[in-house]
Design a protein around this motif. Sequence first.
Motif, PDB file in Angstrom:
ATOM      1  N   MET A   4       0.873  -1.169   0.000  1.00 47.56           N
ATOM      2  CA  MET A   4       0.000   0.000   0.000  1.00 47.56           C
ATOM      3  C   MET A   4       0.913   1.222   0.000  1.00 47.56           C
ATOM      4  SD  MET A   4      -3.385  -0.945   2.228  1.00 47.56           S
ATOM      5  CE  MET A   4      -2.805  -0.330   3.752  1.00 47.56           C
ATOM      6  N   ILE A   5       0.577   2.215  -0.828  1.00 43.02           N
ATOM      7  CA  ILE A   5       1.372   3.436  -0.890  1.00 43.02           C
ATOM      8  C   ILE A   5       0.429   4.626  -0.813  1.00 43.02           C
ATOM      9  CG2 ILE A   5       1.453   3.334  -3.435  1.00 43.02           C
ATOM     10  CD1 ILE A   5       4.301   4.610  -3.204  1.00 43.02           C
ATOM     11  N   ALA A   6       0.758   5.573   0.094  1.00 41.61           N
ATOM     12  CA  ALA A   6      -0.146   6.708   0.301  1.00 41.61           C
ATOM     13  C   ALA A   6       0.600   7.867   0.946  1.00 41.61           C
ATOM     14  CB  ALA A   6      -1.311   6.299   1.206  1.00 41.61           C
ATOM     15  N   ALA A   7       0.114   9.065   0.688  1.00 39.74           N
ATOM     16  CA  ALA A   7       0.509  10.252   1.442  1.00 39.74           C
ATOM     17  C   ALA A   7      -0.621  10.526   2.420  1.00 39.74           C
ATOM     18  CB  ALA A   7       0.737  11.436   0.513  1.00 39.74           C
ATOM     19  N   VAL A   8      -0.274  10.603   3.709  1.00 41.20           N
ATOM     20  CA  VAL A   8      -1.268  10.619   4.777  1.00 41.20           C
ATOM     21  C   VAL A   8      -0.910  11.700   5.793  1.00 41.20           C
ATOM     22  CG1 VAL A   8      -2.277   9.212   6.625  1.00 41.20           C
ATOM     23  CG2 VAL A   8      -1.543   8.121   4.508  1.00 41.20           C
ATOM     24  N   ALA A   9      -1.881  12.507   6.189  1.00 42.99           N
ATOM     25  CA  ALA A   9      -1.646  13.523   7.215  1.00 42.99           C
ATOM     26  C   ALA A   9      -1.615  12.876   8.600  1.00 42.99           C
ATOM     27  CB  ALA A   9      -2.735  14.590   7.157  1.00 42.99           C
ATOM     28  N   PHE A  28       5.610  12.933  -5.257  1.00 44.67           N
ATOM     29  CA  PHE A  28       5.165  12.462  -6.580  1.00 44.67           C
ATOM     30  C   PHE A  28       6.289  11.702  -7.275  1.00 44.67           C
ATOM     31  CE2 PHE A  28       2.089  16.248  -6.715  1.00 44.67           C
ATOM     32  CZ  PHE A  28       1.013  15.467  -6.319  1.00 44.67           C
ATOM     33  N   LYS A  29       7.511  12.232  -7.186  1.00 46.38           N
ATOM     34  CA  LYS A  29       8.678  11.572  -7.799  1.00 46.38           C
ATOM     35  C   LYS A  29       8.903  10.190  -7.196  1.00 46.38           C
ATOM     36  CE  LYS A  29      11.408  15.439  -8.519  1.00 46.38           C
ATOM     37  NZ  LYS A  29      12.387  16.236  -7.876  1.00 46.38           N
ATOM     38  N   ARG A  30       8.827  10.106  -5.862  1.00 45.86           N
ATOM     39  CA  ARG A  30       9.023   8.835  -5.172  1.00 45.86           C
ATOM     40  C   ARG A  30       7.932   7.830  -5.571  1.00 45.86           C
ATOM     41  NH1 ARG A  30       7.408   6.753   0.073  1.00 45.86           N
ATOM     42  NH2 ARG A  30       8.972   5.304   0.862  1.00 45.86           N
ATOM     43  N   PHE A  31       6.686   8.305  -5.626  1.00 48.81           N
ATOM     44  CA  PHE A  31       5.561   7.460  -6.043  1.00 48.81           C
ATOM     45  C   PHE A  31       5.834   6.892  -7.441  1.00 48.81           C
ATOM     46  CE2 PHE A  31       1.585   6.927  -8.345  1.00 48.81           C
ATOM     47  CZ  PHE A  31       0.842   6.122  -7.479  1.00 48.81           C
ATOM     48  N   LYS A  32       6.265   7.751  -8.356  1.00 48.12           N
ATOM     49  CA  LYS A  32       6.544   7.320  -9.729  1.00 48.12           C
ATOM     50  C   LYS A  32       7.672   6.283  -9.761  1.00 48.12           C
ATOM     51  CE  LYS A  32       7.719   9.102 -14.297  1.00 48.12           C
ATOM     52  NZ  LYS A  32       8.076  10.282 -15.081  1.00 48.12           N
ATOM     53  N   GLU A  33       8.761   6.546  -9.015  1.00 50.22           N
ATOM     54  CA  GLU A  33       9.895   5.608  -8.968  1.00 50.22           C
ATOM     55  C   GLU A  33       9.469   4.240  -8.443  1.00 50.22           C
ATOM     56  OE1 GLU A  33      12.903   7.477  -6.570  1.00 50.22           O
ATOM     57  OE2 GLU A  33      13.219   9.076  -8.044  1.00 50.22           O
ATOM     58  N   LEU A  34       8.671   4.235  -7.377  1.00 49.89           N
ATOM     59  CA  LEU A  34       8.278   2.967  -6.750  1.00 49.89           C
ATOM     60  C   LEU A  34       7.269   2.186  -7.592  1.00 49.89           C
ATOM     61  CD1 LEU A  34       7.989   4.024  -2.997  1.00 49.89           C
ATOM     62  CD2 LEU A  34       9.754   2.583  -4.022  1.00 49.89           C
ATOM     63  N   THR A  35       6.336   2.880  -8.245  1.00 51.22           N
ATOM     64  CA  THR A  35       5.229   2.182  -8.920  1.00 51.22           C
ATOM     65  C   THR A  35       5.451   1.929 -10.405  1.00 51.22           C
ATOM     66  OG1 THR A  35       4.012   4.243  -9.342  1.00 51.22           O
ATOM     67  CG2 THR A  35       3.524   3.073  -7.266  1.00 51.22           C
ATOM     68  N   SER A  36       6.382   2.638 -11.039  1.00 52.28           N
ATOM     69  CA  SER A  36       6.598   2.458 -12.486  1.00 52.28           C
ATOM     70  C   SER A  36       6.954   1.011 -12.807  1.00 52.28           C
ATOM     71  CB  SER A  36       7.705   3.388 -12.990  1.00 52.28           C
ATOM     72  OG  SER A  36       7.204   4.688 -13.121  1.00 52.28           O
ATOM     73  N   GLY A  37       6.320   0.516 -13.880  1.00 55.31           N
ATOM     74  CA  GLY A  37       6.564  -0.852 -14.320  1.00 55.31           C
ATOM     75  C   GLY A  37       5.760  -1.892 -13.568  1.00 55.31           C
ATOM     76  N   HIS A  38       4.883  -1.472 -12.684  1.00 58.15           N
ATOM     77  CA  HIS A  38       4.125  -2.409 -11.843  1.00 58.15           C
ATOM     78  C   HIS A  38       2.620  -2.277 -12.069  1.00 58.15           C
ATOM     79  CE1 HIS A  38       7.626  -3.616  -9.520  1.00 58.15           C
ATOM     80  NE2 HIS A  38       7.978  -2.356  -9.492  1.00 58.15           N
ATOM     81  N   PRO A  87       0.391 -10.377 -11.437  1.00 60.91           N
ATOM     82  CA  PRO A  87       1.418 -11.440 -11.465  1.00 60.91           C
ATOM     83  C   PRO A  87       1.811 -11.833 -10.039  1.00 60.91           C
ATOM     84  CG  PRO A  87       2.088  -9.518 -12.769  1.00 60.91           C
ATOM     85  CD  PRO A  87       0.830  -9.145 -12.056  1.00 60.91           C
ATOM     86  N   LYS A  88       2.094 -13.103  -9.842  1.00 57.58           N
ATOM     87  CA  LYS A  88       2.347 -13.627  -8.491  1.00 57.58           C
ATOM     88  C   LYS A  88       3.678 -13.166  -7.899  1.00 57.58           C
ATOM     89  CE  LYS A  88      -1.435 -15.918  -8.054  1.00 57.58           C
ATOM     90  NZ  LYS A  88      -2.357 -14.838  -8.331  1.00 57.58           N
ATOM     91  N   ASN A  89       4.730 -13.066  -8.677  1.00 57.26           N
ATOM     92  CA  ASN A  89       6.059 -12.805  -8.124  1.00 57.26           C
ATOM     93  C   ASN A  89       6.541 -11.387  -8.368  1.00 57.26           C
ATOM     94  OD1 ASN A  89       6.289 -15.482  -7.193  1.00 57.26           O
ATOM     95  ND2 ASN A  89       6.839 -16.152  -9.244  1.00 57.26           N
ATOM     96  N   GLU A  90       5.608 -10.449  -8.395  1.00 52.12           N
ATOM     97  CA  GLU A  90       5.958  -9.040  -8.600  1.00 52.12           C
ATOM     98  C   GLU A  90       5.306  -8.189  -7.528  1.00 52.12           C
ATOM     99  OE1 GLU A  90       5.145  -7.434 -12.465  1.00 52.12           O
ATOM    100  OE2 GLU A  90       5.781  -9.280 -13.473  1.00 52.12           O
ATOM    101  N   ASP A  91       5.921  -7.036  -7.261  1.00 54.49           N
ATOM    102  CA  ASP A  91       5.293  -6.079  -6.355  1.00 54.49           C
ATOM    103  C   ASP A  91       4.062  -5.484  -7.031  1.00 54.49           C
ATOM    104  OD1 ASP A  91       7.226  -6.506  -4.447  1.00 54.49           O
ATOM    105  OD2 ASP A  91       8.334  -4.665  -4.873  1.00 54.49           O
ATOM    106  N   VAL A  92       3.004  -5.366  -6.263  1.00 54.06           N
ATOM    107  CA  VAL A  92       1.740  -4.779  -6.710  1.00 54.06           C
ATOM    108  C   VAL A  92       1.453  -3.642  -5.735  1.00 54.06           C
ATOM    109  CG1 VAL A  92      -0.735  -5.195  -6.902  1.00 54.06           C
ATOM    110  CG2 VAL A  92       0.890  -6.969  -7.597  1.00 54.06           C
ATOM    111  N   PHE A  93       0.999  -2.510  -6.250  1.00 51.64           N
ATOM    112  CA  PHE A  93       0.776  -1.338  -5.406  1.00 51.64           C
ATOM    113  C   PHE A  93      -0.702  -0.990  -5.311  1.00 51.64           C
ATOM    114  CE2 PHE A  93       5.173  -1.158  -6.514  1.00 51.64           C
ATOM    115  CZ  PHE A  93       5.788  -0.655  -5.388  1.00 51.64           C
ATOM    116  N   ILE A  94      -1.168  -0.837  -4.072  1.00 49.71           N
ATOM    117  CA  ILE A  94      -2.522  -0.351  -3.786  1.00 49.71           C
ATOM    118  C   ILE A  94      -2.382   1.160  -3.620  1.00 49.71           C
ATOM    119  CG2 ILE A  94      -4.525  -0.495  -2.252  1.00 49.71           C
ATOM    120  CD1 ILE A  94      -3.777  -3.267  -3.347  1.00 49.71           C
ATOM    121  N   ILE A  95      -3.088   1.952  -4.464  1.00 51.26           N
ATOM    122  CA  ILE A  95      -2.854   3.395  -4.445  1.00 51.26           C
ATOM    123  C   ILE A  95      -4.071   4.215  -3.999  1.00 51.26           C
ATOM    124  CG2 ILE A  95      -1.044   3.136  -6.199  1.00 51.26           C
ATOM    125  CD1 ILE A  95      -3.003   4.575  -8.159  1.00 51.26           C
TER     126      ILE A  95
END
Length: 160
Positions: A4-9, A28-38, A87-95
């Motif tokens: 799970m990835i989120a910006a939270v107060a 935003f940059k960090r979100f893009k780096e972590l989630t790109s390709g997934h 896919p089973k063996n990849e990181d998946v992101f809940i946004i």
Amino acid sequence: MIVMIAAVAENNALGKDNELVWHLPNDFKRFKELTSGHYIIMGRKTFESFPKPLPNRTHIVITRQLNYQPAGCIIVHSIEEAIKKCPKNEDVFIIGGGEIYKQALPFSDKIEITKVHGQFEADAFFPEINKKVWKLVQSELQPKDEKHLYDFTYQTFVKK
């Protein structure tokens, strides 16, 4: 791994009227780096808050609407169905949004939080992180500057 990835107060606020209530370019940059390709899993309202689909990511949209068919997206009707499409063996992101995070919490292995240091009026909230279930393994403060109105901290939690 389901992340799970989120910006939270500090009051767990996520947003108001389907928009973020802060602007943090480095987040935003960090979100893009972590989630790109997934694969990224989100609710319909979160998807509709984007001007267009996010590049270099496979979008899975959870909706109750049976005839919802935005181009280039995988449409499902539950968090379980969304996870099965990945896919089973990849990181998946809940946004997001708030309801999807709540449903995804039991299935998640990791939480990447950008903790925005402030209290905000909101209509969408991140679920409470139970410290008996989740362990903080990384924390990195980002002080406010000319591009960021608020201090914020990158936090990584893993399931115990």
